[in-house]
Design a protein around this motif. Sequence first.
Motif, PDB file in Angstrom:
ATOM      1  N   LEU A 135      19.656  24.424   4.943  1.00 32.54           N
ATOM      2  CA  LEU A 135      18.215  24.156   4.972  1.00 32.54           C
ATOM      3  C   LEU A 135      17.459  25.412   4.590  1.00 32.54           C
ATOM      4  CD1 LEU A 135      15.858  22.218   5.838  1.00 32.54           C
ATOM      5  CD2 LEU A 135      16.036  23.250   8.112  1.00 32.54           C
TER       6      LEU A 135
ATOM      7  N   VAL B 154       6.864  21.180   7.934  1.00 32.12           N
ATOM      8  CA  VAL B 154       8.007  20.315   7.657  1.00 32.12           C
ATOM      9  C   VAL B 154       8.323  19.466   8.879  1.00 32.12           C
ATOM     10  CG1 VAL B 154      10.473  20.268   7.093  1.00 32.12           C
ATOM     11  CG2 VAL B 154       8.977  21.972   6.024  1.00 32.12           C
TER      12      VAL B 154
ATOM     13  N   ARG C 147       6.683  17.364   3.306  1.00 34.49           N
ATOM     14  CA  ARG C 147       8.142  17.385   3.190  1.00 34.49           C
ATOM     15  C   ARG C 147       8.767  16.907   4.495  1.00 34.49           C
ATOM     16  NH1 ARG C 147      11.658  22.899   2.795  1.00 34.49           N
ATOM     17  NH2 ARG C 147      13.720  21.995   2.467  1.00 34.49           N
ATOM     18  N   THR C 148       9.635  15.910   4.398  1.00 31.85           N
ATOM     19  CA  THR C 148      10.374  15.404   5.547  1.00 31.85           C
ATOM     20  C   THR C 148      11.860  15.557   5.261  1.00 31.85           C
ATOM     21  OG1 THR C 148       8.654  13.778   6.042  1.00 31.85           O
ATOM     22  CG2 THR C 148      10.811  13.418   7.022  1.00 31.85           C
ATOM     23  N   VAL C 149      12.582  16.201   6.173  1.00 26.83           N
ATOM     24  CA  VAL C 149      14.024  16.425   6.030  1.00 26.83           C
ATOM     25  C   VAL C 149      14.754  15.541   7.025  1.00 26.83           C
ATOM     26  CG1 VAL C 149      15.905  18.105   6.168  1.00 26.83           C
ATOM     27  CG2 VAL C 149      13.667  18.809   5.274  1.00 26.83           C
TER      28      VAL C 149
ATOM     29  N   THR D 113      22.122  18.017   6.601  1.00 25.34           N
ATOM     30  CA  THR D 113      20.928  17.526   5.934  1.00 25.34           C
ATOM     31  C   THR D 113      21.351  16.431   4.961  1.00 25.34           C
ATOM     32  OG1 THR D 113      21.155  19.451   4.477  1.00 25.34           O
ATOM     33  CG2 THR D 113      19.438  19.534   6.142  1.00 25.34           C
TER      34      THR D 113
ATOM     35  N   SER E 146      18.890  13.911   3.414  1.00 25.03           N
ATOM     36  CA  SER E 146      17.919  13.576   2.374  1.00 25.03           C
ATOM     37  C   SER E 146      16.593  14.267   2.657  1.00 25.03           C
ATOM     38  CB  SER E 146      17.704  12.059   2.286  1.00 25.03           C
ATOM     39  OG  SER E 146      17.150  11.570   3.495  1.00 25.03           O
ATOM     40  N   GLU E 147      15.746  14.301   1.655  1.00 25.58           N
ATOM     41  CA  GLU E 147      14.396  14.838   1.789  1.00 25.58           C
ATOM     42  C   GLU E 147      13.410  13.881   1.134  1.00 25.58           C
ATOM     43  OE1 GLU E 147      13.585  18.743   0.481  1.00 25.58           O
ATOM     44  OE2 GLU E 147      15.280  19.678   1.530  1.00 25.58           O
TER      45      GLU E 147
ATOM     46  N   ARG F  42       9.610  14.201  -0.405  1.00 27.16           N
ATOM     47  CA  ARG F  42       8.529  15.111  -0.789  1.00 27.16           C
ATOM     48  C   ARG F  42       7.341  14.287  -1.255  1.00 27.16           C
ATOM     49  NH1 ARG F  42       9.954  20.685  -1.839  1.00 27.16           N
ATOM     50  NH2 ARG F  42      12.107  21.058  -1.199  1.00 27.16           N
TER      51      ARG F  42
ATOM     52  N   GLU G 190      12.039  10.306  -2.687  1.00 21.65           N
ATOM     53  CA  GLU G 190      13.161  10.598  -1.805  1.00 21.65           C
ATOM     54  C   GLU G 190      14.318  11.178  -2.610  1.00 21.65           C
ATOM     55  OE1 GLU G 190      16.084   8.503   1.529  1.00 21.65           O
ATOM     56  OE2 GLU G 190      14.565   7.325   0.473  1.00 21.65           O
TER      57      GLU G 190
ATOM     58  N   VAL H 165      20.366  15.221  -0.662  1.00 22.09           N
ATOM     59  CA  VAL H 165      20.567  16.664  -0.635  1.00 22.09           C
ATOM     60  C   VAL H 165      21.997  16.987  -1.063  1.00 22.09           C
ATOM     61  CG1 VAL H 165      20.602  18.730   0.799  1.00 22.09           C
ATOM     62  CG2 VAL H 165      18.832  16.996   1.138  1.00 22.09           C
TER      63      VAL H 165
END
Length: 331
Positions: free
Chosen positions: A62, A70, A249-251, A258, A260-261, A263, A280, A283
């Motif tokens: 990360l 975040v 941004r969401t992780v 981790t 996925s993210e 943005r 989406e 990662v």
Amino acid sequence: MTATAATPVVPDLADLQKRAAQRAAERAGGRDRLRGHIVCDGLVRIFKTEGVEVVALQGLDLVIDRGELVAIVGASGSGKSTLLNILSGLDTPTAGIARVAGYDLLNLSVKRRLSYRRKTVGFVWQQTGRNLMPYLTALENVELPMQLAGRRGGRARRERARELLEMVGVGYCADRRPGQLSGGEQQRCAVAVAVANDPEVLFADEPTGELDEATGADVFAALRTINAELGVTVVVVTHDQAVATQVRRTVAIRDGRTASEVRRTARVGADGSTELVSEEYAVLDRTGRMQLPAAFVEALELRDRVRLNLEPDHVEVRPGEQSRGEGKAEA
């Protein structure tokens, strides 16, 4: 692999993000220190209890830039709370790299760890009762961290405390004790307490978990304001999807990594209106591994092994055995 969908714009989110970046640059002293304010590389945490080992983090990667806000989401047991405890200095990782604001969290002495927790990071707990001293007023609660750190004279501390309470929207609560405050007011006071010593990073563990939707929105607005006005990097662990959609941004964490993210970027339409567009991403770690979204796996009944085809501009993922149609996922 991307999935795009338009979501309603959060008022002034783009402006708040811009102001946060400006404040973060000012905090960095004009030097090029905006990248990698928080860095985790191959982070591992193993808990041992009566001969049983539980791997909470399995090589998590990360990077969070200075001044970001975040949200970290994940199911119970995914490792998100373990990660937050490590980054806030409450726990020590088993292996890997964990750095926050230049501190190596694997090799902190007791003295350095105390200094890190007192001056570099702030923390807001989910349980409102853990954040405030019940026998002190809101103003006195905000003054207390400054007093313990030996900062400022009495008048300067009081002025700073009032300023922070006003910033998070509860200046009118200055002379009230926690028992005289609602849950949302207590949490907003807790945000002011957490940034009293002007930390570089603020961590919040489910800060809206005990609140209704409207009150939770007020608390999150306070976090956004702190991020924008002070340039503090803010990391929020939450299961509240309404909160998660209010950040750029969401992780997502799954099984200690981790996964996925999401943005979000502001785009101006042909009619001049502004909307947030969400994308989406899966990662990819250093070894080329990634986790496919659970919804994709279930929809195509992927299991055991899959077939990969390299196309000119994407990778095609197909079920290993075509027992039910010719479904595919593309990355």
